[in-house]
Scaffold this active site. Structure first.
Site, PDB file in Angstrom:
ATOM      1  N   GLU A   1      -3.142  -0.174   8.385  1.00 41.31           N
ATOM      2  CA  GLU A   1      -2.021   0.092   9.081  1.00 41.31           C
ATOM      3  C   GLU A   1      -2.172  -0.277  10.538  1.00 41.31           C
ATOM      4  OE1 GLU A   1      -0.966   4.602   9.630  1.00 41.31           O
ATOM      5  OE2 GLU A   1      -1.118   4.968   7.655  1.00 41.31           O
TER       6      GLU A   1
ATOM      7  N   ARG B   1       0.913  -1.129  -0.178  1.00 42.39           N
ATOM      8  CA  ARG B   1       0.075   0.045   0.200  1.00 42.39           C
ATOM      9  C   ARG B   1       0.799   1.166  -0.084  1.00 42.39           C
ATOM     10  NH1 ARG B   1      -2.414   2.656   4.946  1.00 42.39           N
ATOM     11  NH2 ARG B   1      -3.564   4.479   4.076  1.00 42.39           N
TER      12      ARG B   1
ATOM     13  N   HIS C   1      -2.751  11.030   1.606  1.00 35.74           N
ATOM     14  CA  HIS C   1      -2.118  10.643   2.630  1.00 35.74           C
ATOM     15  C   HIS C   1      -1.502  12.103   3.116  1.00 35.74           C
ATOM     16  CE1 HIS C   1      -0.355   7.315   5.210  1.00 35.74           C
ATOM     17  NE2 HIS C   1      -0.227   8.359   5.998  1.00 35.74           N
TER      18      HIS C   1
ATOM     19  N   GLU D   1      -7.043   8.339   7.041  1.00 33.11           N
ATOM     20  CA  GLU D   1      -7.014   8.706   8.429  1.00 33.11           C
ATOM     21  C   GLU D   1      -7.311  10.267   8.044  1.00 33.11           C
ATOM     22  OE1 GLU D   1      -3.632   8.316  10.802  1.00 33.11           O
ATOM     23  OE2 GLU D   1      -3.849   6.082  10.893  1.00 33.11           O
TER      24      GLU D   1
ATOM     25  N   TYR E   1      -3.736   1.722  16.542  1.00 32.14           N
ATOM     26  CA  TYR E   1      -2.242   1.721  17.177  1.00 32.14           C
ATOM     27  C   TYR E   1      -2.589   1.455  18.448  1.00 32.14           C
ATOM     28  CZ  TYR E   1      -0.287   3.060  12.779  1.00 32.14           C
ATOM     29  OH  TYR E   1       0.282   3.048  11.605  1.00 32.14           O
TER      30      TYR E   1
ATOM     31  N   ASN F   1      -7.137   1.612  10.401  1.00 28.93           N
ATOM     32  CA  ASN F   1      -5.646   1.862  11.079  1.00 28.93           C
ATOM     33  C   ASN F   1      -5.667   1.702  12.589  1.00 28.93           C
ATOM     34  OD1 ASN F   1      -5.133   2.130   8.450  1.00 28.93           O
ATOM     35  ND2 ASN F   1      -4.836   4.152   8.837  1.00 28.93           N
TER      36      ASN F   1
END
Length: 487
Positions: free
Chosen positions: A379, A84, A128, A173, A304, A302
């Site tokens: 991600e 990606r 992005h 995002e 984290y 995504n």
């Protein structure tokens, strides 16, 4: 620990599961003045004193623009089945308007051809975070016209690459673009206007919808169009009604503001109520929600770390802990009565708590939010203070543990009925980490920034074995034979 997350339990994935890695244009390409490219907001922001660590910029980054063939060969050596990457809008359309610069498009044509020649599926992200500076000068994302310019750009790229690229992502995002860029100012363009950030969020949504329609007008029907959301896993500090209300407010601002119109065709009523002192939402015009609410072929997630929130203690003082950089301006418009708390557990170099259960929860939430919609983890990864040993090898057992835990959570979600079709490790290699400059290393491949030599870390070897076998190796397999470094 769930059985599937124990290091000695075999964890296998479906045969068609995609094993990928992800990057973004400004973080890796460099060559910022070549072949017609003009400045983006991140060029301007990173060259503004005090905005990035040590004044570092993406002018060279890791020079992927000139080294892409070696980088693709490295991906193939690592057994990746998907990659990606994002397109630099100002490399393709320097002013954000008008015809494309073919030299810019040619780079991406060459990159796609190289990937396909190595059996790697390309996944293109159109945006992005690197808006052409001329569009920011005209008002940026708070201006409605930017959404129309994005649709034009999407059509240009779709026409150029749609015959060879099947996986497309409109935005990466959008929360960061809207709220870190226009509310807290810790990301480009560095503005601190809460009302403008909500306008930006709406116009990013509109850009997604118009861009999706534009892509489908020029591409084969077989192609997949998605969006990548960094949806937060928001947990209340307690079950007190005030804390539950705080969690709902942050959930609306982190998640509902995007998935509401994209997936359901409406903003949450509670979002309107929470932000009524910030904006009147009069910029939402008739037909906008229908334009945004285009059927998706997939959804990118995504993840984290989770968020832990509570109602503000009137006696408390001091900054909130929200993991999004130091700023006196909040990225959460209308949520001054919410406090962020540090979640317990081990942390990465970003200070983010390691919690794979959050990824499982996120996947299962969107399995409910959008039943039948395929999901991709677009991600997931961790920054650590990686350094070569005297033999030049880079051992990062912490990242291996991180990946094992999160991939195990993905597999558990699949077992629980989620349709997750692929995982993109963030990131392929160390790179320019936005306002943190080059101080945070997320890569599975170590980059010596002085020489730009690439050296796969032990986590890269671990991930390569997972990609080749479709099963997670034990977390003790950090010392697989090293791949050769590339200059």
């Amino acid at each position: 620990m769930p059985e599937s997350e124990k290091p000695d339990t075999p964890v296998t994935f479906p045969p068609a599961f995609l094993w990928g890695a992800a990057t973004s244009a400004y973080q890796i390409e460099g060559a910022v003045r070549e072949d017609g490219r003009t400045p983006s907001i991140w060029d301007t922001f990173s060259h503004t004193p005090g905005k990035t660590a040590d004044g570092e910029t993406g002018d060279i980054a890791v020079d992927h623009y000139h080294r892409y063939r070696d980088d693709v060969a490295l991906m193939a050596d690592l057994g990746l089945t998907a990659y990606r990457f994002s397109i630099s809008w100002s490399r393709v359309q320097p002013t954000g308007r008008g015809p494309a610069v073919q030299r810019g498009l040619d780079f991406y044509r060459r990159l796609v051809d190289e990937l396909l020649a190595h059996g790697i599926k390309p996944a293109v992200t159109l945006y992005h975070w690197d808006l052409p500076q001329e569009l920011e000068d005209a008002g940026g994302w708070p201006e409605r016209d930017t959404a129309y310019r994005f649709a034009e750009y999407a059509q240009i790229v779709g026409e150029a690459l749609g015959d060879r690229v099947e996986q497309w992502i409109t935005l990466n995002e959008p929360w960061c673009s809207a709220f870190l860029g226009y509310a807290s100012g810790v990301h480009a363009p560095g503005r601190t206007d809460a009302a403008a950030s909500l306008k930006a969020a709406h116009h990013l949504n509109l850009a997604h919808g118009l861009g999706t329609t534009a892509l489908r007008s020029v591409m084969p029907a077989r192609n997949s169009v998605a969006v990548s959301l960094n949806s937060s896993v928001v947990r209340p500090l307690s079950q007190d009604p005030a804390d539950l209300a705080a969690a709902r407010k942050i959930d609306d601002l982190a998640n509902g503001v995007f998935h509401g119109p994209m997936l359901h065709g409406a903003y949450p009523e509670t979002l309107y109520a929470a932000t009524e002192l910030v904006t009147d939402w009069s910029y939402v015009q008739d037909g906008d929600l229908a334009a945004i609410h285009q059927p998706l072929d997939a959804l990118g997630l995504n993840y984290y770390t989770p968020a832990l929130v509570a109602a503000t203690d009137p006696e408390a003082d001091g900054p909130r802990v929200d993991g999004h950089g130091a700023s006196s301006h909040s990225p959460w418009p209308g949520a001054d009565d919410v406090a962020f708390h540090q979640t317990p557990g081990e942390r990465t170099e970003m200070g983010w708590t390691i919690d794979p259960t959050g990824l499982h929860d996120l996947i299962m939430r969107y399995t409910r939010e959008a039943p039948g919609l395929p999901l991709y983890i677009t991600e997931n990864g961790a920054a650590y203070d990686d350094k070569p040993d005297p033999d030049g090898r880079v051992h990062d057992p912490e990242r291996i543990g991180y990946l094992h835990g999160h991939l195990s959570a993905v597999r558990r979600a699949i077992t629980d009925g989620a349709d997750v079709r692929g995982y993109y490790l963030w990131s392929l290699m160390d790179n320019f980490e936005w306002a943190y400059g080059y101080g945070k290393r997320f890569g599975a491949v170590y980059v010596d920034y002085a020489t730009l030599t690439r050296t796969p870390k032990s986590s890269a070897h671990w991930y390569a074995q997972a990609a080749r076998t479709g099963a997670l190796p034990p977390v003790t397999s950090a010392d697989l034979p090293p791949l050769a470094a590339t200059d």
